[in-house]
Motif scaffolding. Sequence first.
Motif, PDB file in Angstrom:
ATOM      1  N   TYR A  39       0.845  -1.202   0.000  1.00  0.00           N
ATOM      2  CA  TYR A  39       0.000   0.000   0.000  1.00  0.00           C
ATOM      3  C   TYR A  39       0.880   1.252   0.000  1.00  0.00           C
ATOM      4  O   TYR A  39       0.632   2.194  -0.764  1.00  0.00           O
ATOM      5  N   LYS A  40       1.902   1.264   0.836  1.00  0.00           N
ATOM      6  CA  LYS A  40       2.776   2.431   0.936  1.00  0.00           C
ATOM      7  C   LYS A  40       3.512   2.687  -0.377  1.00  0.00           C
ATOM      8  O   LYS A  40       3.662   3.841  -0.798  1.00  0.00           O
ATOM      9  N   TYR A  66       2.771   5.973  -2.683  1.00  0.00           N
ATOM     10  CA  TYR A  66       3.880   6.900  -2.904  1.00  0.00           C
ATOM     11  C   TYR A  66       3.685   7.698  -4.190  1.00  0.00           C
ATOM     12  O   TYR A  66       4.138   8.837  -4.307  1.00  0.00           O
ATOM     13  N   TYR A  67       2.974   7.104  -5.144  1.00  0.00           N
ATOM     14  CA  TYR A  67       2.787   7.734  -6.448  1.00  0.00           C
ATOM     15  C   TYR A  67       1.462   8.494  -6.574  1.00  0.00           C
ATOM     16  O   TYR A  67       1.154   8.996  -7.649  1.00  0.00           O
ATOM     17  N   GLY A  68       0.706   8.567  -5.499  1.00  0.00           N
ATOM     18  CA  GLY A  68      -0.546   9.313  -5.567  1.00  0.00           C
ATOM     19  C   GLY A  68      -1.656   8.613  -4.803  1.00  0.00           C
ATOM     20  O   GLY A  68      -1.409   7.774  -3.934  1.00  0.00           O
ATOM     21  N   GLU A  69      -2.897   8.960  -5.116  1.00  0.00           N
ATOM     22  CA  GLU A  69      -4.050   8.341  -4.474  1.00  0.00           C
ATOM     23  C   GLU A  69      -4.028   6.841  -4.735  1.00  0.00           C
ATOM     24  O   GLU A  69      -3.946   6.388  -5.878  1.00  0.00           O
ATOM     25  N   PHE A  70      -4.099   6.052  -3.662  1.00  0.00           N
ATOM     26  CA  PHE A  70      -3.912   4.607  -3.768  1.00  0.00           C
ATOM     27  C   PHE A  70      -4.833   3.970  -4.804  1.00  0.00           C
ATOM     28  O   PHE A  70      -4.373   3.212  -5.673  1.00  0.00           O
ATOM     29  N   GLU A  71      -6.129   4.255  -4.728  1.00  0.00           N
ATOM     30  CA  GLU A  71      -7.081   3.614  -5.631  1.00  0.00           C
ATOM     31  C   GLU A  71      -6.782   3.948  -7.087  1.00  0.00           C
ATOM     32  O   GLU A  71      -6.855   3.082  -7.970  1.00  0.00           O
ATOM     33  N   PRO A  95      12.915   6.105  -3.031  1.00  0.00           N
ATOM     34  CA  PRO A  95      13.518   5.694  -1.750  1.00  0.00           C
ATOM     35  C   PRO A  95      12.867   4.456  -1.138  1.00  0.00           C
ATOM     36  O   PRO A  95      13.498   3.776  -0.327  1.00  0.00           O
ATOM     37  N   LEU A  96      11.610   4.145  -1.515  1.00  0.00           N
ATOM     38  CA  LEU A  96      10.943   2.959  -0.979  1.00  0.00           C
ATOM     39  C   LEU A  96      11.368   1.689  -1.707  1.00  0.00           C
ATOM     40  O   LEU A  96      11.331   0.599  -1.138  1.00  0.00           O
TER      41      LEU A  96
END
Length: 270
Positions: free
Chosen positions: A101-102, A106-111, A195-196
């Motif tokens: 999920y993280k 990281y790239y925006g709204e999860f959905e 970084p993730l």
Amino acid sequence: MIQKHFIATQIRRTNRNLGILTLLTIIPGIILLAIGGIEGILKLIAAFIEGPLGFELLLEIISNFMELLFFVVGLRLLIYGLKKMWRLVPRLIHFEQHPIYKEVAYYGEFEDVALNIHYDLIQSGHKKYKNIYITEHWVMQITAFHLAVLKLEDVVWAYERVSKQEHAAVIPGVVSVGPSEVARTYSVVIHSRNPLVPMLQASITHELDFTEDIEGNALEGKRKQAYMNTILEELERRHPRAIYGYSRDLEEMWYRDRRTFIKSAGFSVN
């Protein structure tokens, strides 16, 4: 075939696998602790306290060796399983705590990002190599307990790495004694500015055969190496901005000053 709602499926899959691993360590750990017998362990501790190491204490340790072994192994399994449970429970309670999920969020709204990834995967243009997916916008790596999610435009540097495995041996029919190469591992290493997910690595190992079909074995090794190089070719075709190929200077620069490397390659630092 890509599962419906790919990211959600991967989150459930990794939670399930981590839960299975947790049970497979906690339950045997408890059983071994019970077999080992806490009472026997307490007797040994009492013997240590009562006097210095001597013949009687040594006999006590020998007579209770199996109980001690079961206790130690069981305790290690239990601790390992509890650590895994400590990681699993927050993920189950709070969906947002899951590493996948993280990485997606990281790239925006999860959905929205998860839907973009899913659509990229159901298109005919995506490629899969071993556990690596490459789509129009994403490169991802699936493992038993994780899914690494990386935007293609974040790839900064990628290269092939060949490592040799050697063992001391005498090879029949060859006048040679000592360390001999027995296998080669062909890897593709992908460095990113995320970084993730700073690095992805996919590998395949080729066992060398010097006693039967040497020529056929060598051809098989070349096929495996070529297959891994296909990953680099696909990356370069879709994302030509990145740096491709290995050099000692590049490696030293990357590990000495990653930010400078990224900027010198024409990327902004995330």
